[in-house]
Design a protein around this motif. Structure first.
Motif, PDB file in Angstrom:
ATOM      1  N   LEU A  55      34.331  -8.615 -23.820  1.00  0.00           N
ATOM      2  CA  LEU A  55      35.448 -10.086 -24.134  1.00  0.00           C
ATOM      3  C   LEU A  55      36.480  -9.299 -23.505  1.00  0.00           C
ATOM      4  O   LEU A  55      37.343 -10.261 -22.877  1.00  0.00           O
ATOM      5  CB  LEU A  55      34.815 -10.518 -25.018  1.00  0.00           C
ATOM      6  N   ALA A  56      37.174  -8.057 -24.460  1.00  0.00           N
ATOM      7  CA  ALA A  56      37.994  -7.485 -24.007  1.00  0.00           C
ATOM      8  C   ALA A  56      38.404  -7.039 -22.835  1.00  0.00           C
ATOM      9  O   ALA A  56      39.336  -6.886 -21.863  1.00  0.00           O
ATOM     10  CB  ALA A  56      38.315  -6.180 -24.676  1.00  0.00           C
ATOM     11  N   ILE A  58      36.906  -8.469 -20.106  1.00  0.00           N
ATOM     12  CA  ILE A  58      36.997  -9.683 -18.687  1.00  0.00           C
ATOM     13  C   ILE A  58      38.801 -10.620 -19.218  1.00  0.00           C
ATOM     14  O   ILE A  58      39.083 -10.698 -18.230  1.00  0.00           O
ATOM     15  CB  ILE A  58      36.074 -10.876 -19.660  1.00  0.00           C
ATOM     16  N   LEU A  59      38.622 -10.751 -20.700  1.00  0.00           N
ATOM     17  CA  LEU A  59      40.011 -11.112 -21.076  1.00  0.00           C
ATOM     18  C   LEU A  59      41.203 -10.567 -21.056  1.00  0.00           C
ATOM     19  O   LEU A  59      42.362 -11.215 -20.949  1.00  0.00           O
ATOM     20  CB  LEU A  59      39.929 -11.925 -22.761  1.00  0.00           C
ATOM     21  N   GLU A  60      41.346  -9.166 -21.088  1.00  0.00           N
ATOM     22  CA  GLU A  60      42.667  -8.395 -21.224  1.00  0.00           C
ATOM     23  C   GLU A  60      42.747  -7.229 -20.200  1.00  0.00           C
ATOM     24  O   GLU A  60      43.359  -6.405 -20.451  1.00  0.00           O
ATOM     25  CB  GLU A  60      43.021  -8.065 -22.764  1.00  0.00           C
ATOM     26  N   ARG A  61      41.745  -6.782 -19.213  1.00  0.00           N
ATOM     27  CA  ARG A  61      41.710  -5.974 -18.107  1.00  0.00           C
ATOM     28  C   ARG A  61      43.496  -5.787 -17.637  1.00  0.00           C
ATOM     29  O   ARG A  61      43.771  -4.684 -17.328  1.00  0.00           O
ATOM     30  CB  ARG A  61      40.408  -5.996 -17.680  1.00  0.00           C
ATOM     31  N   ASN A 211      47.669  -5.974 -27.944  1.00  0.00           N
ATOM     32  CA  ASN A 211      46.288  -6.644 -27.203  1.00  0.00           C
ATOM     33  C   ASN A 211      45.409  -6.584 -28.587  1.00  0.00           C
ATOM     34  O   ASN A 211      44.756  -5.803 -28.587  1.00  0.00           O
ATOM     35  CB  ASN A 211      46.322  -5.629 -26.378  1.00  0.00           C
ATOM     36  N   LEU A 213      42.498  -7.897 -29.285  1.00  0.00           N
ATOM     37  CA  LEU A 213      41.009  -8.304 -28.507  1.00  0.00           C
ATOM     38  C   LEU A 213      40.834  -6.620 -28.095  1.00  0.00           C
ATOM     39  O   LEU A 213      39.817  -5.958 -28.903  1.00  0.00           O
ATOM     40  CB  LEU A 213      40.706  -9.258 -27.896  1.00  0.00           C
ATOM     41  N   TYR A 266      37.458 -15.366 -35.040  1.00  0.00           N
ATOM     42  CA  TYR A 266      37.347 -15.764 -34.474  1.00  0.00           C
ATOM     43  C   TYR A 266      38.068 -17.201 -35.522  1.00  0.00           C
ATOM     44  O   TYR A 266      39.582 -17.447 -35.253  1.00  0.00           O
ATOM     45  CB  TYR A 266      36.835 -16.109 -33.546  1.00  0.00           C
TER      46      TYR A 266
END
Length: 379
Positions: A55-56, A58-61, A211, A213, A266
């Motif tokens: 998830l990290a 995918i969402l924050e790269r 950041n 996540l 969450y």
């Protein structure tokens, strides 16, 4: 905030407490069933890592800032403190005590966090004010609650269900030696101390690297490696303890890794965003009541009067500190009764916010008077 959001916040807070109640019960059942506590934490962190790292990425790269070696070192140490050490102490103490004690002592976490904030000059205690007295009283009540749980057993309360849902070795915790019970209680308190310190340090870390996540996933990954090394050292030559079977141990690992880490974290973030951390902390006593019921019903756990009295003191200490905090919050802006006054109120608030000072000069007062005359003539 709308009434629907308010109702949702109450429902979410209840769901969070149900999730943590399930964690205490299934973890206790797994440990009573013979699962090694160090291996349990490794598998739990590994499951959480499998969930959070993708998830990290995918969402924050794309928006992740570069990380220095010093920052990575701090994250490594925070993972060691808040995840590896705290969780292993928690599970180790759970072997010696009960799910009820684990839930009761969790009410001390906001109080201990407040103490660390005072020591780090992030909070202040005004001894001459009622808020300061309430905070000190809350700390004293929490200390008293822990001492009552550790030193006083009291008469047992009959379990609600003598046929347990989870099979395992009978483990009426206070039936153990008093020394083990005291050891488990203070290990639980130490686990809460390390977790509270992590909360304070985490707040500073997120200001430096916001950041959330990515930081959480990285700490989870590092904790998995740390927990593996610790479990390997603690179970040297015991290969059987690493084998996962289709039993409550596997349920506990999956539940703690995916549901607690994934879902409840969450939900907690959503609840804090909508209603604030005080609102979430005030729902902790509900978790204690649920845990007393579920541990008695599903585990056949014998709850003693000392645990109930100590838990009540811990809850009273929590509410005392929260009341003291609420007294130090600035009062909400007064409501505006009608349309004309609402516009004037908005002007006042805008002037106060932009200048950083609640006092207006004479020029502002004249302008507001002119606006009031024009609005009165229109209305």
């Amino acid at each position: 905030m709308s009434s629907d959001s308010g109702k949702k916040a109450y429902v979410v807070a209840m769901v969070i407490q149900v999730i943590y109640t399930g964690m205490y019960v299934v973890s206790k059942a797994a440990l009573d069933g013979g699962m090694n506590s160090f291996v349990f934490i490794f598998y739990r962190q590994a499951a959480a890592t499998l969930l959070l790292v993708p998830l990290a990425i995918i969402l924050e790269r794309r928006n992740a800032p570069p990380m220095s070696l010093w920052l990575f070192t701090k994250i490594f140490l925070y993972a060691l403190l808040g995840s590896t050490v705290s969780m292993n102490l928690h599970n180790l103490s759970l072997k010696y005590t009960s799910a009820t004690v684990a839930s009761a002592t969790s009410n001390s976490i906001p109080v201990i966090t407040f103490l660390f904030a005072v020591l780090l000059h992030l909070e202040a205690i005004k001894l001459r004010a009622s808020s300061g007295v309430a905070k000190l009283a809350g700390v004293a009540l929490c200390v008293g609650g822990v001492l009552v749980i550790a030193l006083y057993a009291g008469p047992p309360l009959s379990p609600l269900n003598h046929h347990r849902a989870f099979a395992g070795h009978a483990h009426a915790a206070v039936g153990n030696k008093q020394g083990q019970w005291m050891k488990g209680t203070f290990l639980m308190l130490l686990a809460n101390v390390t977790w509270s310190l992590w909360i304070v340090l985490q707040a500073r870390l997120l200001k430096e690297y916001p950041n959330k996540l990515l930081v959480t996933a990285l700490q989870c990954l590092l904790s998995t490696a740390q927990s593996l090394a610790l479990a390997a050292a603690a179970t040297s030559g015991k290969r059987d303890v690493w084998r996962l079977r289709l039993d409550v141990g596997l349920v506990a690992v999956a539940y703690s890794g995916f549901v607690v880490t994934g879902v409840s974290f969450y939900l907690q973030a959503w609840c804090i965003e909508k209603r604030g951390p005080v609102f979430l902390a005030m729902s902790n006593p509900l978790g204690l009541l649920l845990t007393v019921f579920c541990s008695s019903f599903f585990l056949g756990e014998v709850v003693h009067l000392g645990s109930i009295l100590g838990g009540a003191l811990l809850v009273a200490g929590l509410y005392s500190v929260l009341w003291g905090k609420s007294k130090e919050l600035p009062p909400p802006p007064s409501p505006c009764p009608d349309h004309a006054s609402a516009i004037i109120c908005t002007v006042k608030q805008g002037s106060a916010t932009s200048d950083g000072d609640m006092n207006m000069d004479k020029g502002d007062g004249v302008k507001l008077d002119e606006k009031r005359i024009k609005l009165d003539s229109q209305v």
